[in-house]
Scaffold this motif. Structure first.
Motif, short mmCIF file in Angstrom:
data_model
loop_
_atom_site.label_atom_id
_atom_site.label_comp_id
_atom_site.label_asym_id
_atom_site.label_seq_id
_atom_site.Cartn_x
_atom_site.Cartn_y
_atom_site.Cartn_z
N ILE A 1 0.87 -1.18 0.00
CA ILE A 1 0.00 0.00 0.00
C ILE A 1 0.90 1.23 0.00
O ILE A 1 1.90 1.28 0.73
N ARG A 2 0.54 2.20 -0.81
CA ARG A 2 1.34 3.42 -0.91
C ARG A 2 0.76 4.49 0.00
O ARG A 2 -0.44 4.74 0.02
N VAL A 3 1.63 5.13 0.77
CA VAL A 3 1.26 6.29 1.57
C VAL A 3 1.87 7.48 0.83
O VAL A 3 3.06 7.48 0.53
N VAL A 4 1.05 8.48 0.50
CA VAL A 4 1.51 9.55 -0.37
C VAL A 4 1.34 10.92 0.29
O VAL A 4 0.40 11.14 1.04
N ARG A 5 2.32 11.81 0.03
CA ARG A 5 2.23 13.21 0.45
C ARG A 5 2.06 14.04 -0.81
O ARG A 5 2.89 14.01 -1.70
N ASN A 6 0.96 14.81 -0.87
CA ASN A 6 0.72 15.62 -2.07
C ASN A 6 1.39 16.99 -1.93
O ASN A 6 2.07 17.26 -0.95
N LYS A 7 1.20 17.85 -2.92
CA LYS A 7 1.86 19.16 -2.93
C LYS A 7 1.45 20.05 -1.77
O LYS A 7 2.20 20.91 -1.34
N GLU A 8 0.22 19.86 -1.25
CA GLU A 8 -0.26 20.66 -0.13
C GLU A 8 0.30 20.15 1.20
O GLU A 8 0.07 20.77 2.23
N GLY A 9 0.98 19.02 1.20
CA GLY A 9 1.55 18.46 2.42
C GLY A 9 0.63 17.49 3.14
O GLY A 9 0.94 17.05 4.24
N GLU A 10 -0.51 17.15 2.52
CA GLU A 10 -1.45 16.21 3.13
C GLU A 10 -0.96 14.78 2.91
O GLU A 10 -0.47 14.45 1.83
N VAL A 11 -1.11 13.94 3.93
CA VAL A 11 -0.67 12.55 3.85
C VAL A 11 -1.91 11.65 3.82
O VAL A 11 -2.79 11.77 4.67
N ASN A 12 -1.99 10.76 2.82
CA ASN A 12 -3.13 9.86 2.66
C ASN A 12 -2.67 8.50 2.19
O ASN A 12 -1.57 8.36 1.66
N LEU A 13 -3.56 7.51 2.33
CA LEU A 13 -3.32 6.20 1.73
C LEU A 13 -3.70 6.27 0.26
O LEU A 13 -4.71 6.86 -0.10
N ASP A 14 -2.89 5.67 -0.59
CA ASP A 14 -3.16 5.61 -2.02
C ASP A 14 -3.27 4.14 -2.40
O ASP A 14 -2.27 3.48 -2.64
N LEU A 15 -4.49 3.63 -2.44
CA LEU A 15 -4.70 2.21 -2.72
C LEU A 15 -4.47 1.87 -4.19
O LEU A 15 -4.18 0.73 -4.52
N THR A 16 -4.57 2.86 -5.08
CA THR A 16 -4.36 2.60 -6.51
C THR A 16 -2.87 2.64 -6.87
O THR A 16 -2.46 2.03 -7.85
#
Length: 89
Positions: free
Chosen positions: A24-39
């Motif tokens: 499972i990928r945990v991703v940080r986007n440009k805004e700095g938010e951290v979420n799980l990326d199931l795709t």
């Protein structure tokens, strides 16, 4: 016929190389938010974790997510990620 190469990624918890599809990928986007990326296709900086809670706990205690994603992560975000990981199984 050519053999197709399977992309490998390292789990932050157990530090084992596994096929990307199993993690499972945990991703940080440009805004700095951290979420799980199931795709596994969301834009941003990513870190990979096994689909079990033990690896998540191990990576959390060693602050490996913060080092890999280059951002400080609040305990509330960790709780949300853990809930999503538990409900996804």
């Amino acid at each position: 016929m050519k053999v197709k190469k399977i992309p490998q990624r390292m789990c932050l918890g157990c530090m084992q190389m596994k096929p990307k599809k199993e993690l499972i990928r945990v991703v940080r986007n440009k805004e700095g938010e951290v979420n799980l990326d199931l795709t596994g296709k969301a834009p941003g900086r990513g870190a990979y974790i096994c689909r079990n809670v033990e690896c998540f706990e191990k990576a959390y205690k060693a602050k490996k997510f913060e080092r890999a994603l280059e951002v400080t992560i609040s305990p509330e975000v960790y709780e949300k990620l853990k809930e999503e990981l538990e409900s996804g199984q």
